[in-house]
Design a protein around this motif. Structure first.
Motif, PDB file in Angstrom:
ATOM      1  N   ASN A  75      27.109 -17.362  -7.377  1.00  0.00           N
ATOM      2  CA  ASN A  75      26.689 -17.845  -6.006  1.00  0.00           C
ATOM      3  C   ASN A  75      26.010 -19.224  -6.911  1.00  0.00           C
ATOM      4  OD1 ASN A  75      26.619 -15.602  -4.312  1.00  0.00           O
ATOM      5  ND2 ASN A  75      28.760 -17.171  -4.424  1.00  0.00           N
ATOM      6  N   PRO A  76      25.215 -20.172  -6.758  1.00  0.00           N
ATOM      7  CA  PRO A  76      25.250 -21.455  -7.083  1.00  0.00           C
ATOM      8  C   PRO A  76      24.093 -21.592  -5.818  1.00  0.00           C
ATOM      9  CG  PRO A  76      27.078 -22.703  -6.207  1.00  0.00           C
ATOM     10  CD  PRO A  76      27.256 -21.140  -6.354  1.00  0.00           C
TER      11      PRO A  76
ATOM     12  N   VAL B 115      23.600 -19.867  -1.638  1.00  0.00           N
ATOM     13  CA  VAL B 115      23.072 -18.445  -1.555  1.00  0.00           C
ATOM     14  C   VAL B 115      21.186 -18.539  -0.341  1.00  0.00           C
ATOM     15  CG1 VAL B 115      21.422 -16.194  -2.745  1.00  0.00           C
ATOM     16  CG2 VAL B 115      23.796 -17.099  -3.643  1.00  0.00           C
ATOM     17  N   GLU B 116      20.615 -19.731  -1.208  1.00  0.00           N
ATOM     18  CA  GLU B 116      19.368 -19.992  -0.091  1.00  0.00           C
ATOM     19  C   GLU B 116      19.868 -20.830   1.145  1.00  0.00           C
ATOM     20  OE1 GLU B 116      15.286 -21.765  -2.609  1.00  0.00           O
ATOM     21  OE2 GLU B 116      16.262 -23.248  -1.654  1.00  0.00           O
TER      22      GLU B 116
ATOM     23  N   HIS C 246      26.195 -27.378  -5.218  1.00  0.00           N
ATOM     24  CA  HIS C 246      25.969 -27.936  -4.172  1.00  0.00           C
ATOM     25  C   HIS C 246      25.695 -27.520  -2.807  1.00  0.00           C
ATOM     26  CE1 HIS C 246      28.121 -31.973  -5.814  1.00  0.00           C
ATOM     27  NE2 HIS C 246      29.447 -30.955  -6.388  1.00  0.00           N
ATOM     28  N   PRO C 247      25.058 -28.002  -2.029  1.00  0.00           N
ATOM     29  CA  PRO C 247      24.294 -27.740  -1.073  1.00  0.00           C
ATOM     30  C   PRO C 247      26.052 -27.432   0.220  1.00  0.00           C
ATOM     31  CG  PRO C 247      23.662 -29.531  -0.523  1.00  0.00           C
ATOM     32  CD  PRO C 247      24.782 -29.562  -1.984  1.00  0.00           C
ATOM     33  N   PRO C 248      25.637 -26.193   0.944  1.00  0.00           N
ATOM     34  CA  PRO C 248      26.497 -26.237   2.199  1.00  0.00           C
ATOM     35  C   PRO C 248      26.784 -27.249   2.715  1.00  0.00           C
ATOM     36  CG  PRO C 248      25.540 -24.463   2.210  1.00  0.00           C
ATOM     37  CD  PRO C 248      24.350 -25.651   1.410  1.00  0.00           C
ATOM     38  N   LEU C 249      28.450 -27.358   2.995  1.00  0.00           N
ATOM     39  CA  LEU C 249      28.969 -28.827   3.799  1.00  0.00           C
ATOM     40  C   LEU C 249      28.925 -28.238   5.624  1.00  0.00           C
ATOM     41  CD1 LEU C 249      29.145 -31.714   4.037  1.00  0.00           C
ATOM     42  CD2 LEU C 249      31.516 -31.535   2.699  1.00  0.00           C
TER      43      LEU C 249
ATOM     44  N   THR D  75      28.618 -16.656   0.856  1.00  0.00           N
ATOM     45  CA  THR D  75      28.541 -15.824  -0.110  1.00  0.00           C
ATOM     46  C   THR D  75      29.852 -15.932  -1.031  1.00  0.00           C
ATOM     47  OG1 THR D  75      27.822 -14.566   0.309  1.00  0.00           O
ATOM     48  CG2 THR D  75      26.172 -15.681  -0.236  1.00  0.00           C
ATOM     49  N   ARG D  76      31.239 -16.386  -0.738  1.00  0.00           N
ATOM     50  CA  ARG D  76      32.376 -16.008  -0.682  1.00  0.00           C
ATOM     51  C   ARG D  76      32.736 -16.942  -2.342  1.00  0.00           C
ATOM     52  NH1 ARG D  76      32.543 -11.201  -1.148  1.00  0.00           N
ATOM     53  NH2 ARG D  76      30.138 -11.383  -0.595  1.00  0.00           N
TER      54      ARG D  76
END
Length: 211
Positions: free
Chosen positions: A7-8, A12-13, A64-67, A183-184
């Protein structure tokens, strides 16, 4: 775990901060002690608490961060998921087998799968229901996979659409399940919800603050 290659870091963060309840509302108890020995992770230099957030050191790949997309209600959420799927396949040229759609409950996953089937999206040959086809490998060519988080354990995809995120419980198990779902995603994580509540509210606050 010393390094995460799948994962980027932004995915993860953000997920890690939801897992550990970093932005819980005032008066709520952070479930840190029930989730694991966070002190050991700090001692090993794998995480660092900075500016009110956990910063992960075990995932270095950028991305990219989650959207997060919030819908007005459950039916509107279905429409938004289908619309986003059309854009991903038609405009972004993402292969159907590279998209994994996750929900907390079987009922919600089934409703999402039905909505996709009714739309008959060009480029998608079929919709695979993970828990109905337990003996069949997920993410097959030409097929979009819809699954509960439990049924998708061990699988990942370049694009993950995590749906009805507000349905995840805020207890330890709910947070762990949410983290597993997030995290998939190998490259892109898009989260949908029909209420700004629970873990979805925490995710929203994290993203508004910059992760």
């Amino acid at each position: 775990m010393t390094e995460c290659f799948r994962n980027p870091r932004p995915i993860v963060e953000t997920s890690f901060n939801v897992l550990y309840g970093t932005v819980l509302e005032a008066g709520r108890i952070t479930p840190t002690k029930d989730l694991g020995d966070i002190a050991t992770l700090q001692e090993k230099g794998l995480i660092e608490f900075d500016a009110g957030r956990w910063r992960v050191k075990f995932a270095s790949r950028n991305g990219h961060p989650p959207l997060l997309t919030l819908a007005a209600d459950r039916e509107r959420e279905l429409k938004l998921i289908v619309a986003r799927l059309i854009v991903l396949v038609r405009d972004d040229r993402v292969r159907p087998q590279d998209i994994l759609i996750l929900a907390h409950s079987r009922d919600r996953a089934a409703a999402i799968a039905d909505a996709i089937k009714r739309e008959k999206i060009d480029g998608i040959n079929d919709v695979q229901m993970a828990f109905d086809e337990k003996d069949t490998a997920l993410c097959q060519p030409g097929r979009v996979t819809v699954s509960t988080v439990h049924s998708a354990k061990g699988y990942d995809a370049f694009v993950v659409l995590l749906c009805s995120a507000n349905e995840f419980k805020t207890d330890v198990r709910g947070r762990a399940t949410f983290y597993v779902a997030c995290t998939r995603a190998i490259e892109r994580l898009e989260v949908f919800a029909y209420e700004r509540s629970g873990l979805c509210a925490e995710l929203s606050r994290l993203l508004e603050a910059g992760g």
